[in-house]
Design a protein around this motif. Structure first.
Motif, PDB file in Angstrom:
ATOM      1  N   ASP A 106      61.536   1.944  38.908  1.00  0.00           N
ATOM      2  CA  ASP A 106      62.616   1.368  38.106  1.00  0.00           C
ATOM      3  C   ASP A 106      62.759   2.278  36.892  1.00  0.00           C
ATOM      4  OD1 ASP A 106      64.323   0.005  36.462  1.00  0.00           O
ATOM      5  OD2 ASP A 106      63.126  -1.830  36.340  1.00  0.00           O
ATOM      6  N   THR A 107      63.640   3.243  36.984  1.00  0.00           N
ATOM      7  CA  THR A 107      63.754   4.242  35.922  1.00  0.00           C
ATOM      8  C   THR A 107      64.446   3.700  34.678  1.00  0.00           C
ATOM      9  OG1 THR A 107      65.846   5.048  36.830  1.00  0.00           O
ATOM     10  CG2 THR A 107      63.826   6.132  37.576  1.00  0.00           C
ATOM     11  N   GLU A 113      58.111   4.420  29.125  1.00  0.00           N
ATOM     12  CA  GLU A 113      56.830   4.850  29.686  1.00  0.00           C
ATOM     13  C   GLU A 113      56.978   6.167  30.450  1.00  0.00           C
ATOM     14  OE1 GLU A 113      53.854   3.322  33.280  1.00  0.00           O
ATOM     15  OE2 GLU A 113      55.553   2.096  32.624  1.00  0.00           O
ATOM     16  N   LEU A 114      57.989   6.232  31.296  1.00  0.00           N
ATOM     17  CA  LEU A 114      58.172   7.415  32.127  1.00  0.00           C
ATOM     18  C   LEU A 114      58.609   8.629  31.315  1.00  0.00           C
ATOM     19  CD1 LEU A 114      59.879   5.764  35.219  1.00  0.00           C
ATOM     20  CD2 LEU A 114      57.597   6.792  35.143  1.00  0.00           C
ATOM     21  N   ARG A 115      59.404   8.411  30.296  1.00  0.00           N
ATOM     22  CA  ARG A 115      59.854   9.521  29.455  1.00  0.00           C
ATOM     23  C   ARG A 115      58.658  10.226  28.806  1.00  0.00           C
ATOM     24  NH1 ARG A 115      62.949   6.824  26.554  1.00  0.00           N
ATOM     25  NH2 ARG A 115      64.934   7.254  27.639  1.00  0.00           N
ATOM     26  N   ASP A 116      57.708   9.457  28.340  1.00  0.00           N
ATOM     27  CA  ASP A 116      56.514  10.030  27.713  1.00  0.00           C
ATOM     28  C   ASP A 116      55.683  10.816  28.726  1.00  0.00           C
ATOM     29  OD1 ASP A 116      54.429  10.180  25.508  1.00  0.00           O
ATOM     30  OD2 ASP A 116      53.293   9.123  27.071  1.00  0.00           O
ATOM     31  N   ILE A 117      55.517  10.255  29.907  1.00  0.00           N
ATOM     32  CA  ILE A 117      54.719  10.911  30.949  1.00  0.00           C
ATOM     33  C   ILE A 117      55.373  12.213  31.385  1.00  0.00           C
ATOM     34  CG2 ILE A 117      53.926  10.687  33.339  1.00  0.00           C
ATOM     35  CD1 ILE A 117      53.708   7.612  32.681  1.00  0.00           C
ATOM     36  N   ILE A 118      56.668  12.178  31.623  1.00  0.00           N
ATOM     37  CA  ILE A 118      57.393  13.380  32.041  1.00  0.00           C
ATOM     38  C   ILE A 118      57.332  14.450  30.949  1.00  0.00           C
ATOM     39  CG2 ILE A 118      59.716  14.275  32.501  1.00  0.00           C
ATOM     40  CD1 ILE A 118      60.188  11.573  34.001  1.00  0.00           C
ATOM     41  N   GLY A 119      57.424  14.019  29.716  1.00  0.00           N
ATOM     42  CA  GLY A 119      57.320  14.970  28.611  1.00  0.00           C
ATOM     43  C   GLY A 119      55.976  15.680  28.597  1.00  0.00           C
ATOM     44  N   ARG A 120      54.907  14.961  28.899  1.00  0.00           N
ATOM     45  CA  ARG A 120      53.573  15.567  28.939  1.00  0.00           C
ATOM     46  C   ARG A 120      53.473  16.593  30.071  1.00  0.00           C
ATOM     47  NH1 ARG A 120      49.320  10.775  29.125  1.00  0.00           N
ATOM     48  NH2 ARG A 120      47.828  12.518  28.956  1.00  0.00           N
ATOM     49  N   LEU A 121      54.041  16.270  31.213  1.00  0.00           N
ATOM     50  CA  LEU A 121      54.011  17.203  32.338  1.00  0.00           C
ATOM     51  C   LEU A 121      54.811  18.464  32.017  1.00  0.00           C
ATOM     52  CD1 LEU A 121      54.552  14.703  35.301  1.00  0.00           C
ATOM     53  CD2 LEU A 121      52.410  15.835  34.666  1.00  0.00           C
ATOM     54  N   ILE A 145      65.745  10.005  31.326  1.00  0.00           N
ATOM     55  CA  ILE A 145      64.364  10.192  30.861  1.00  0.00           C
ATOM     56  C   ILE A 145      63.869  11.622  31.075  1.00  0.00           C
ATOM     57  CG2 ILE A 145      63.739   7.773  31.092  1.00  0.00           C
ATOM     58  CD1 ILE A 145      62.525   8.314  33.744  1.00  0.00           C
ATOM     59  N   GLY A 146      64.722  12.488  31.641  1.00  0.00           N
ATOM     60  CA  GLY A 146      64.440  13.919  31.614  1.00  0.00           C
ATOM     61  C   GLY A 146      63.696  14.515  32.783  1.00  0.00           C
ATOM     62  N   THR A 147      63.582  13.791  33.906  1.00  0.00           N
ATOM     63  CA  THR A 147      62.859  14.379  35.029  1.00  0.00           C
ATOM     64  C   THR A 147      63.613  15.564  35.619  1.00  0.00           C
ATOM     65  OG1 THR A 147      61.713  13.878  37.105  1.00  0.00           O
ATOM     66  CG2 THR A 147      63.892  12.909  36.816  1.00  0.00           C
ATOM     67  N   ASP A 148      62.872  16.483  36.228  1.00  0.00           N
ATOM     68  CA  ASP A 148      63.482  17.657  36.843  1.00  0.00           C
ATOM     69  C   ASP A 148      64.065  17.327  38.216  1.00  0.00           C
ATOM     70  OD1 ASP A 148      62.599  19.661  34.823  1.00  0.00           O
ATOM     71  OD2 ASP A 148      60.613  19.030  35.509  1.00  0.00           O
ATOM     72  N   ARG A 149      63.335  16.535  38.978  1.00  0.00           N
ATOM     73  CA  ARG A 149      63.760  16.183  40.326  1.00  0.00           C
ATOM     74  C   ARG A 149      63.488  14.699  40.597  1.00  0.00           C
ATOM     75  NH1 ARG A 149      61.990  20.936  44.670  1.00  0.00           N
ATOM     76  NH2 ARG A 149      62.750  22.729  43.441  1.00  0.00           N
ATOM     77  N   VAL A 150      64.055  14.239  41.697  1.00  0.00           N
ATOM     78  CA  VAL A 150      63.685  12.947  42.264  1.00  0.00           C
ATOM     79  C   VAL A 150      63.308  13.176  43.721  1.00  0.00           C
ATOM     80  CG1 VAL A 150      65.088  11.524  40.722  1.00  0.00           C
ATOM     81  CG2 VAL A 150      66.085  12.409  42.860  1.00  0.00           C
ATOM     82  N   GLU A 151      62.496  12.275  44.250  1.00  0.00           N
ATOM     83  CA  GLU A 151      62.171  12.292  45.674  1.00  0.00           C
ATOM     84  C   GLU A 151      62.622  10.974  46.278  1.00  0.00           C
ATOM     85  OE1 GLU A 151      58.345  12.116  48.680  1.00  0.00           O
ATOM     86  OE2 GLU A 151      58.215  13.467  46.953  1.00  0.00           O
ATOM     87  N   PHE A 152      63.549  11.031  47.203  1.00  0.00           N
ATOM     88  CA  PHE A 152      64.015   9.819  47.859  1.00  0.00           C
ATOM     89  C   PHE A 152      62.909   9.234  48.738  1.00  0.00           C
ATOM     90  CE2 PHE A 152      68.790  11.108  47.964  1.00  0.00           C
ATOM     91  CZ  PHE A 152      68.957  10.602  46.683  1.00  0.00           C
TER      92      PHE A 152
END
Length: 241
Positions: A106-107, A113-121, A145-152
């Motif tokens: 659920d983006t 939460e996810l934005r922080d994690i993606i930022g760390r990666l 939230i800034g992810t590079d990719r998604v996986e369906f």
């Protein structure tokens, strides 16, 4: 052509069942690359019932194509991947005891939460990917939230493929077009196999990578690992013809 990343979790499961290092996961990964695989994936879960956290660093030492680590972003998982710095980390919303992945993030509801994690990666130079369902609002949330990719998550497609392949792939084809307009890279995985892979890859525009493990390892019992990888590569090549 769409890249094939071989998920080695089932190989690790066999290894762990005897408490030894046979089959040797690292040797199998090297052989998969030698046989034509364009990436290696593992998904270490908290109970480490198949791939283990210490496999991440070991694979990083030898994988020459692309190393993709999947998993739920617990702090232990994050410390492992930040130390190893694989090419890609695919975040999956699995509960600790979950048998297998069966839904996406659920983006929107978990954006902070996810934005922080993606930022760390990304700060560590790791490409980020989020396991998602093919829904426009989820893709829009992923961009926010800034992810590079998604996986369906392709389980529903595989389940409905034999009944009505056009209807089964339609949500993914539509969502892939949305992903393209949003500038998202696109991967896919779960229950893709020799029967349904070509049609999926042909119908889903912009697909960059598929991660396949359970079906591929099962097929290898009958066809051999080298031959099986070649068959999957041919299925992907057929999708572009």
């Amino acid at each position: 052509m769409v890249r094939l990343s071989v998920n080695l979790n089932k190989v690790a499961l066999i290894r762990n069942s005897r408490g030894s290092n046979y089959p040797d996961l690292i040797r199998v990964a090297q052989d998969c690359e030698r046989f034509g695989a364009q990436g290696i994936t593992i998904h270490p879960r908290p109970d480490q019932r198949h791939a283990r956290y210490d496999d991440v660093a070991a694979l990083k030492e030898v994988v020459t194509t692309e190393l993709n680590i999947e998993g739920y972003p617990s702090e232990e998982f994050m410390q492992v991947v930040l130390a190893a710095r694989p090419d890609q980390v695919t975040l999956v919303p699995d509960a600790p005891g979950q048998l297998t992945s069966d839904h996406g993030w659920d983006t929107v509801g978990r954006a902070d939460e996810l934005r922080d994690i993606i930022g760390r990666l990304q700060a560590a130079g790791i490409r980020s990917s989020l396991f998602v369902d093919p829904e426009d609002n989820i893709l829009e949330g992923a961009v926010a939230i800034g992810t590079d990719r998604v996986e369906f998550y392709t389980g529903p497609y595989a389940h409905e493929f034999s009944r009505d392949r056009a209807a089964a792939v339609a949500p993914f084809a539509r969502a892939a077009r949305t992903a393209a307009t949003l500038g998202l890279g696109l991967n896919a995985g779960h229950d893709l196999n020799l029967d349904n892979l070509t049609y999926f890859a042909a119908q889903v525009p912009g697909l960059q990578e598929v991660s396949i493990g359970h079906a591929l390892v099962t097929d290898a019992l009958y066809y051999g690992l080298s031959n099986t990888i070649q068959q999957y590569l041919h299925r992907l090549a057929d999708a572009g013809n």
